[in-house]
Design an enzyme around this catalytic site. Structure first.
Site, PDB file in Angstrom:
ATOM      1  CB  THR A 178      -0.763  -0.152   1.333  1.00  0.00           C
ATOM      2  OG1 THR A 178      -1.635  -1.239   1.193  1.00  0.00           O
ATOM      3  CG2 THR A 178      -1.464   1.030   1.810  1.00  0.00           C
ATOM      4  NE  ARG A 206      -7.584  -8.651   3.103  1.00  0.00           N
ATOM      5  CZ  ARG A 206      -6.870  -7.540   3.080  1.00  0.00           C
ATOM      6  NH1 ARG A 206      -6.970  -6.711   2.051  1.00  0.00           N
ATOM      7  NH2 ARG A 206      -6.057  -7.238   4.087  1.00  0.00           N
ATOM      8  CG  ASP A 209      -4.806  -1.721   7.162  1.00  0.00           C
ATOM      9  OD1 ASP A 209      -4.657  -2.692   6.385  1.00  0.00           O
ATOM     10  OD2 ASP A 209      -4.018  -0.764   7.206  1.00  0.00           O
ATOM     11  N   GLY A 230       0.664  -3.044   6.052  1.00  0.00           N
ATOM     12  CA  GLY A 230       0.960  -4.387   6.548  1.00  0.00           C
ATOM     13  C   GLY A 230      -0.239  -5.286   6.337  1.00  0.00           C
TER      14      GLY A 230
HETATM   15  N1  ASP Z   1      -2.836  -3.047   4.720  1.00  0.00           N
HETATM   16  C1  ASP Z   1      -3.206  -3.369   3.366  1.00  0.00           C
HETATM   17  C2  ASP Z   1      -4.371  -4.323   3.384  1.00  0.00           C
HETATM   18  O1  ASP Z   1      -4.405  -5.198   4.235  1.00  0.00           O
HETATM   19  C3  ASP Z   1      -2.095  -3.962   2.585  1.00  0.00           C
HETATM   20  C4  ASP Z   1      -0.738  -3.355   2.777  1.00  0.00           C
HETATM   21  O2  ASP Z   1      -0.546  -2.436   3.548  1.00  0.00           O
HETATM   22  O3  ASP Z   1       0.182  -3.805   2.121  1.00  0.00           O
HETATM   23  O4  ASP Z   1      -5.216  -4.242   2.533  1.00  0.00           O
END
Ligand code: ASP
Length: 311
Positions: A178, A206, A209, A230
């Site tokens: 992200t 889905r 966060d 994350g």
């Molecule tokens: N946090 C993001 C998600 O779970 C993905 C990421 O930060 O890489 O959609």
């Protein structure tokens, strides 16, 4: 009177390392520098933190290397579902959208919602229609899909033969991240924003966060602006961005200390990847992650311009 310190910190996702990252290191660094400087220039001219956050994230959304906007990861159904949120610390107003597609710059849509007096968090088909009505720039599906993400999708499908049977999301197999930005402007106002294409080969529907205020994004002039990245499933139960700012509120600690306590001490050995960037109204920054790497860059008005990928 001395000028107030202003600053921007950006991230391009926390997670495992990969050959793709290693092979494209110089391009990633160039993309991080470009995005950071786009935000910094706004702050330098006296612009708002929220505008700086939007500009930095727009640059990362337009860059096909990052998993947000163009270059978003594909779900297990082979389509794109993006999530985003933005928050302003001055009045704690926010805007957020989940499961959207075709909107070229999701963070700009979230900012439109922040500026609207009625809606804060929207999702799905109706949200996409609303974005069109609001005049957001729209692109066809093909604009967002990159060769790299198709490659990741094909490999994931091959590895999980009959993957549609496994409809749950396996967080620890996620490859790329992200994007996010936090800033403090010359007036001492902070802002934070986050934008994502989600996780690779995720179950359609889905929501991670990144679109959630208090998890992926939070901003309050009294504490800090924080953007997280994350494994969403871990970040959501930790309410990470709000946990960091709540710790600051309750103990008076710095944003760096709060991140170290939560991300390193509490989750250092955790299976879930966690990363966060933050800045307070005085221009003190915080950066922490428990994963192999977190693409990141920052610039503080009285300091150096820095770019980092690994620890
Ligand atoms: N946090 C993001 C998600 O779970 C993905 C990421 O930060 O890489 O959609």
């Amino acid at each position: 009177m001395a000028e107030r310190k202003f600053a921007i910190v950006i991230h391009g996702g926390a997670g495992p390392d990969s050959d793709f990252i290693i092979q494209n290191m110089a391009k990633y660094e160039e993309g991080l520098a470009h995005a950071r400087d786009a935000g910094y220039r706004i702050l330098e001219k006296g612009g708002s933190a929220v505008d700086a956050v939007e500009a930095a994230i727009n640059s990362l959304e337009d860059n096909p290397l990052f998993n947000a906007g163009r270059g978003s990861s594909l779900t297990a159904a082979g389509n794109i579902e993006m999530c985003t949120s933005i928050m302003r610390g001055e009045d704690r107003k926010a805007g957020a959208a989940a499961i959207i597609r075709n909107i070229k710059n999701p963070i700009s849509f979230a900012k439109k919602l922040l500026d609207s007096s009625t809606l804060m968090y929207v999702g799905g088909e109706e949200a996409i229609a609303m974005a069109k009505d609001l005049g957001m720039e729209i692109e066809p599906d093909s604009y967002f899909v990159t060769n790299h993400q198709v490659d990741v999708f094909m490999k994931a499908r091959e590895a999980r033969k009959g993957a549609f049977k496994k409809t749950f999301h396996r967080a620890h197999e996620r490859l790329h991240g992200t994007v996010g930005a936090v800033a403090v402007d010359k007036h001492g106002n902070v802002a934070a924003g986050t934008s994502t294409g989600g996780t690779d080969f995720a179950q359609p529907g889905r929501i991670g966060d990144s679109s959630m205020i208090g998890v992926g994004t939070y901003a309050d002039n009294a504490t800090a602006a924080v953007s997280c990245t994350g494994d969403g499933e871990y970040l959501i139960v930790e309410a990470l961005s709000r946990a960091i700012t709540a710790m600051m509120e309750c103990t008076g600690c710095t944003v760096q200390h709060a991140m170290d306590r939560i991300i390193h001490e509490k989750h250092g050995g955790s299976k879930g990847d966690m990363g966060a960037i933050g800045v307070d109204a005085e221009g003190n920054i915080g950066i922490a992650f428990n994963s192999d790497r977190m693409h990141r860059a920052w610039k503080i008005s009285d300091g150096e311009a820095v770019i980092r990928i690994y620890k």
